[in-house]
Scaffold this motif. Sequence first.
Motif, mmCIF file in Angstrom:
data_model
loop_
_atom_site.group_PDB
_atom_site.id
_atom_site.type_symbol
_atom_site.label_atom_id
_atom_site.label_comp_id
_atom_site.label_asym_id
_atom_site.label_seq_id
_atom_site.Cartn_x
_atom_site.Cartn_y
_atom_site.Cartn_z
ATOM 1 N N SER A 1 40.707 26.137 118.352
ATOM 2 C CA SER A 1 41.113 27.366 117.381
ATOM 3 C C SER A 1 41.934 28.346 118.042
ATOM 4 O O SER A 1 42.018 28.280 119.376
ATOM 5 N N ASP B 1 41.754 31.518 118.302
ATOM 6 C CA ASP B 1 41.145 32.510 119.047
ATOM 7 C C ASP B 1 40.735 31.755 120.328
ATOM 8 O O ASP B 1 40.887 32.577 121.437
ATOM 9 N N SER B 2 40.120 30.471 120.660
ATOM 10 C CA SER B 2 39.986 29.957 121.936
ATOM 11 C C SER B 2 41.285 29.941 122.608
ATOM 12 O O SER B 2 41.158 30.134 123.977
ATOM 13 N N ASP C 1 35.951 25.765 119.946
ATOM 14 C CA ASP C 1 36.039 27.143 120.254
ATOM 15 C C ASP C 1 34.606 27.418 121.344
ATOM 16 O O ASP C 1 34.182 26.495 121.623
#
Length: 313
Positions: free
Chosen positions: A264, A266-267, A18
Amino acid sequence: MKLQTQITLKKETRNLIDYTSTILMLGSCFTENIGNKLNYFKFNSEQNPFGILFHPKAIENLITNVINEKKYTDADLVFQNERWHSFDAHSNLSSTNKNELLNNLNSSINLTNKKLTEASHIIITLGTSWVYRFIETDVIVANCHKVPQKKFLKELLSVDKIIEILDAKIALLKSVNNNVNIIFTVSPVRHLKDGFIENTQSKSHLISAIHSVVNARKNTFYFPSYEIMMDELRDYRFYKEDMIHPNKTAINYIWEKFTATWFSEDSKSTMKEIDVIQKGISHLPFNKESKQHQQFLKNLSIKKENIKKSYLL
């Protein structure tokens, strides 16, 4: 109708990449392809401080020299074709100025030493099992720098020898960074100058050796770049004109597989935002002075600042 066989990839569930990750990439020219993607998406990454390194022994030597904080001197250089070279580095670092090369080598040692200790992920791409031994010193080199071939012996590293090298490499990395995640992959670039049969043998040795050392419980993993190219992209339309290197479509395809496995969620969302910004930066306006374009630039600037604040980029 199914027109393609696909490799089943297991999504990693821990130690994912991430925007807090620090990534170091070492190895063959395919490292540059993935490294360029990481740079594009503004990850904290460094690729090949000593240039492209094709075989396992060259990477082991680099890691050893970095951890020992080797100081390069005149004795470590060779002069060939009006340029100074190091047998430990790619010709991209070579120079007509001896001191410039020494400064670059020693600066790269210091940079890589810092990256080794800080890295959350080290991605190592192996290209070939074929190596060249400089007869004069009986040392395996990273690059021959067009020194006459008669001064080298060409050898194929055995599976057992590569296992020994990889074990040493892992131990060295863990000695300075015990929690690091090490991801091995084999370059999909075919080394056909060695010969078709010889290339297959070479890649087989690498794959067999890697699978003898990877262990998820010890944070060592394998990502199948080579297999994706050979099995899922089994067509010359996925190669550049030289019919050896993967083209842009193939690189993007393998990159998507890599992000799906190792990044991830989110990344991935942030990557989409950064992609929009990057495309906006490269956009060529009809009128640079127009209010519309000025507002467009202002919006881009706000997006950049928001991402920087969120991830301290």
